[in-house]
Design a protein around this motif. Structure first.
Motif, PDB file in Angstrom:
ATOM      1  N   HIS A 335       1.123  14.563   6.010  1.00 17.06           N
ATOM      2  CA  HIS A 335       1.598  13.818   4.847  1.00 17.06           C
ATOM      3  C   HIS A 335       0.560  12.781   4.449  1.00 17.06           C
ATOM      4  CE1 HIS A 335       3.116  11.596   8.407  1.00 17.06           C
ATOM      5  NE2 HIS A 335       3.006  10.505   7.678  1.00 17.06           N
ATOM      6  N   ILE A 336       0.721  12.262   3.248  1.00 10.50           N
ATOM      7  CA  ILE A 336      -0.188  11.246   2.712  1.00 10.50           C
ATOM      8  C   ILE A 336       0.439   9.869   2.906  1.00 10.50           C
ATOM      9  CG2 ILE A 336      -1.141  10.298   0.562  1.00 10.50           C
ATOM     10  CD1 ILE A 336      -1.576  13.179  -0.375  1.00 10.50           C
ATOM     11  N   GLN A 337      -0.366   8.923   3.383  1.00 12.34           N
ATOM     12  CA  GLN A 337       0.059   7.531   3.489  1.00 12.34           C
ATOM     13  C   GLN A 337      -0.753   6.695   2.508  1.00 12.34           C
ATOM     14  OE1 GLN A 337       0.720   5.817   7.390  1.00 12.34           O
ATOM     15  NE2 GLN A 337      -0.075   3.809   6.745  1.00 12.34           N
ATOM     16  N   ILE A 338      -0.073   5.781   1.823  1.00 11.48           N
ATOM     17  CA  ILE A 338      -0.702   4.920   0.822  1.00 11.48           C
ATOM     18  C   ILE A 338      -0.556   3.472   1.285  1.00 11.48           C
ATOM     19  CG2 ILE A 338      -0.696   4.226  -1.603  1.00 11.48           C
ATOM     20  CD1 ILE A 338       0.877   6.985  -2.025  1.00 11.48           C
ATOM     21  N   ASN A 339      -1.678   2.765   1.423  1.00 13.88           N
ATOM     22  CA  ASN A 339      -1.691   1.374   1.883  1.00 13.88           C
ATOM     23  C   ASN A 339      -2.128   0.460   0.741  1.00 13.88           C
ATOM     24  OD1 ASN A 339      -1.165   2.444   4.420  1.00 13.88           O
ATOM     25  ND2 ASN A 339      -3.284   2.243   5.135  1.00 13.88           N
ATOM     26  N   LEU A 340      -1.337  -0.574   0.462  1.00 10.67           N
ATOM     27  CA  LEU A 340      -1.716  -1.504  -0.598  1.00 10.67           C
ATOM     28  C   LEU A 340      -2.919  -2.350  -0.204  1.00 10.67           C
ATOM     29  CD1 LEU A 340       1.541  -2.853  -2.289  1.00 10.67           C
ATOM     30  CD2 LEU A 340      -0.123  -1.215  -3.138  1.00 10.67           C
ATOM     31  N   PHE A 341      -3.129  -2.543   1.089  1.00 17.27           N
ATOM     32  CA  PHE A 341      -4.332  -3.243   1.549  1.00 17.27           C
ATOM     33  C   PHE A 341      -4.628  -2.777   2.968  1.00 17.27           C
ATOM     34  CE2 PHE A 341      -0.653  -6.110   1.829  1.00 17.27           C
ATOM     35  CZ  PHE A 341      -0.578  -6.339   3.201  1.00 17.27           C
ATOM     36  N   ASN A 358       6.451  -3.679   5.468  1.00 14.89           N
ATOM     37  CA  ASN A 358       5.081  -3.213   5.218  1.00 14.89           C
ATOM     38  C   ASN A 358       4.900  -2.667   3.806  1.00 14.89           C
ATOM     39  OD1 ASN A 358       4.365  -3.909   7.806  1.00 14.89           O
ATOM     40  ND2 ASN A 358       4.627  -1.851   8.643  1.00 14.89           N
ATOM     41  N   GLN A 359       3.712  -2.916   3.252  1.00 18.13           N
ATOM     42  CA  GLN A 359       3.400  -2.505   1.882  1.00 18.13           C
ATOM     43  C   GLN A 359       2.781  -1.106   1.906  1.00 18.13           C
ATOM     44  OE1 GLN A 359       2.635  -5.344   3.374  1.00 18.13           O
ATOM     45  NE2 GLN A 359       2.986  -7.113   2.051  1.00 18.13           N
ATOM     46  N   VAL A 360       3.561  -0.140   2.327  1.00 15.20           N
ATOM     47  CA  VAL A 360       3.089   1.241   2.416  1.00 15.20           C
ATOM     48  C   VAL A 360       4.102   2.167   1.761  1.00 15.20           C
ATOM     49  CG1 VAL A 360       1.829   0.808   4.556  1.00 15.20           C
ATOM     50  CG2 VAL A 360       4.167   1.682   4.664  1.00 15.20           C
ATOM     51  N   ALA A 361       3.633   3.351   1.373  1.00 11.34           N
ATOM     52  CA  ALA A 361       4.488   4.415   0.847  1.00 11.34           C
ATOM     53  C   ALA A 361       3.944   5.737   1.353  1.00 11.34           C
ATOM     54  CB  ALA A 361       4.530   4.389  -0.678  1.00 11.34           C
ATOM     55  N   PHE A 362       4.763   6.781   1.258  1.00  9.02           N
ATOM     56  CA  PHE A 362       4.385   8.090   1.764  1.00  9.02           C
ATOM     57  C   PHE A 362       4.647   9.155   0.713  1.00  9.02           C
ATOM     58  CE2 PHE A 362       5.822   5.429   5.286  1.00  9.02           C
ATOM     59  CZ  PHE A 362       4.692   5.427   6.099  1.00  9.02           C
ATOM     60  N   TYR A 363       3.877  10.240   0.801  1.00  7.25           N
ATOM     61  CA  TYR A 363       4.013  11.346  -0.154  1.00  7.25           C
ATOM     62  C   TYR A 363       4.024  12.649   0.624  1.00  7.25           C
ATOM     63  CZ  TYR A 363       2.889  14.471  -4.076  1.00  7.25           C
ATOM     64  OH  TYR A 363       2.897  15.476  -4.998  1.00  7.25           O
ATOM     65  N   VAL A 364       5.152  13.380   0.517  1.00 13.58           N
ATOM     66  CA  VAL A 364       5.328  14.650   1.227  1.00 13.58           C
ATOM     67  C   VAL A 364       5.892  15.665   0.228  1.00 13.58           C
ATOM     68  CG1 VAL A 364       6.143  15.706   3.366  1.00 13.58           C
ATOM     69  CG2 VAL A 364       6.049  13.207   3.185  1.00 13.58           C
ATOM     70  N   PRO A 365       5.064  16.260  -0.607  1.00 11.76           N
ATOM     71  CA  PRO A 365       5.583  17.064  -1.715  1.00 11.76           C
ATOM     72  C   PRO A 365       6.208  18.384  -1.316  1.00 11.76           C
ATOM     73  CG  PRO A 365       3.199  17.227  -1.624  1.00 11.76           C
ATOM     74  CD  PRO A 365       3.589  16.170  -0.631  1.00 11.76           C
TER      75      PRO A 365
END
Length: 471
Positions: A335-341, A358-365
């Motif tokens: 999966h993809i992890q997105i970090n704001l910093f 935590n300032q993170v989000a994930f993408y699992v299409p």
């Protein structure tokens, strides 16, 4: 103040239907009324919540209550709307007025052509067909396939009530009236991106059910984070031939034929694929960052001129474009992890990174509706993740707080390292009740055009003056 007259009318309609005798002495069925000519002079929308509770109209939607004004209504036997036998309560029929509720089962686009947009009034010895437009519910927009398309690329807009879309207006008042395709069930319309669209904003469309508008993120590159072609600065350090860090030499030329986007990010660099791919159980499998503290573009307060700092995070989103070829779909792994910093370890879902603060989000299409479905795209496809879905801000919203775009900017600027990063994680995880076990991974996934956009839904009212009064 709303008219007391029409509030009383609503109350009457909510009362149980009064039984009216149908015997031969019932005046309503007197033959003298059955030959009286029928005329219609005006149709009104009855809406007690509106500032105009008895509004003259030229069209109505399914489920709405209309009042028809004219003459010769007393003794009415049948009313057909778009061919549908429509119930009416004759207790609310006079010679000059009658109330009719448009049944939600009334056909609209699938009505017979000779019956569509016609109200037919029938008595024993006379009838009248009156031309009047019937629409389904107001159209809505849910997403756009590709919000930053190149000239010649196909764009599909998804939503409801979009059947028979006949006109599309792009930012800059560029109109498209030919080559539009639309779904007969109203779930999408599509067009080819023309040349000369130089500004961003909303797409407006017109169809059988009226006008619809997308959020103002189409062709919107005002708040670009990184496009790998000179807008934004990529950062990299401690690079090695077998390491996770992606540098400028790892970038590739746009693989989509005819797209001509320049350079883009191959999320699993070719050097790692050639070495056998990403091993199972590996966090921080690959990572790509912006330059961080030393780059002015990483201070997102520069975006306030386009997105006001007080904007709620439900109305601001991260967007990026993704391409996965049909002959090499992404499924069952990673999966993809997105970090704001740069304060998180790219350890993925279920790790310490995946905390409520935590300032993170994930993408699992490839997880869709509780199932694993191989994921691929037809050309470049846009991903939109509102900042309200990043863990910290989702938690605040669940606690009835209203975080704003300024909170995102402040969090980034107060961090020790304000690099923005996207990376690939190849560990076991559970997402939306689906458990995924890691395997060796070597699929080609391409990303491009990381950007911040406004994402507020635009609702077009049939009667905008009502909206003005409630603001």
């Amino acid at each position: 103040m709303k008219s007391t007259k029409y509030i009383k009318l609503l109350c009457m309609l909510l009362l149980p239907t009064v039984f009216i005798s149908c015997n031969k002495d019932d005046e309503y069925f007197d033959e003298k009324y059955q030959s009286t000519p029928i005329t219609v002079t005006q149709v009104y929308l009855e809406d007690y919540e509106s500032s105009v509770p008895d509004r003259p109209i030229t069209y109505a939607r399914l489920g709405q209550l209309i009042r028809i004004e004219g003459s010769g209504f007393y003794g009415m036997k049948k009313v057909y709307i778009n061919g549908y036998d429509t119930y009416f309560n004759r207790a609310y029929v006079t010679d000059n007025s009658m109330l009719v509720s448009i049944n939600s089962d009334t056909p609209v686009s699938d009505a017979e052509p000779e019956e569509r947009n016609i109200i037919r009034f029938v008595k024993n010895s006379t009838e009248l067909s009156y031309n009047f437009t019937i629409r389904a519910a107001s159209p809505t927009i849910t997403s756009i396939s590709n919000t930053l398309p190149a000239t010649g690329e196909k764009v599909t807009v998804y939503g409801t009530g979009l059947e028979e879309t006949s006109k599309v207006t792009l930012p800059g008042s560029i109109e498209i009236t030919t080559g539009i395709e639309s779904d007969e069930d109203g779930e999408w319309y599509s067009f080819t991106m023309p040349s000369g669209v130089t500004t961003g904003g909303s797409i407006y469309s017109e169809g059988a059910n009226g006008q619809a508008a997308t959020p103002a993120y189409f062709n919107n590159a005002d708040c670009m984070i990184l496009n790998f072609d000179g807008s934004g600065t990529q950062g990299f350090w401690s690079w090695s031939e077998t390491g996770s860090m992606i540098n400028a030499d790892d970038l590739v030329t746009d693989p989509v034929s005819g797209s001509n986007r320049g350079k883009c990010l191959q999320l699993i660099p070719e050097r790692l694929i050639a070495a056998g791919g990403i091993m199972s159980g590996k966090p921080r499998a690959s990572e790509c960052w912006t330059a961080g503290n030393d780059d002015a573009a990483d201070d997102w307060s520069r975006m306030y001129q386009y997105i006001p700092k007080e904007t709620p995070l439900t109305e601001v989103a991260l967007q990026f474009d993704i391409y996965v070829a049909e002959n090499e779909p992404w499924s069952n792994c990673g999966h993809i992890q997105i970090n704001l910093f740069n304060n998180f370890n790219f350890a993925g879902i279920g790790s310490d990174d995946d905390g409520s603060s935590n300032q993170v989000a994930f993408y699992v299409p490839y997880i869709q509706d509780g199932e694993i479905v191989p994921f691929y795209t037809e050309g470049w496809q846009t991903v939109t993740i509102p900042f309200s879905e990043f863990n910290k801000y989702a938690t605040l919203i669940a606690d009835k707080e209203t975080p704003t775009f300024e909170d995102v900017v402040t969090d980034r600027n107060s961090a020790s390292y304000r690099n923005f990063g996207i990376g690939f994680v190849n560990t076991d995880f559970t997402y939306k009740d689906v458990t995924v076990e890691s395997n060796t991974f070597a699929t080609h996934i391409y990303l491009d055009n990381w950007r911040v956009v406004p994402c507020k839904d635009i609702i077009i009212s049939d009667y905008p003056e009502d909206e003005e009064e409630t603001e």
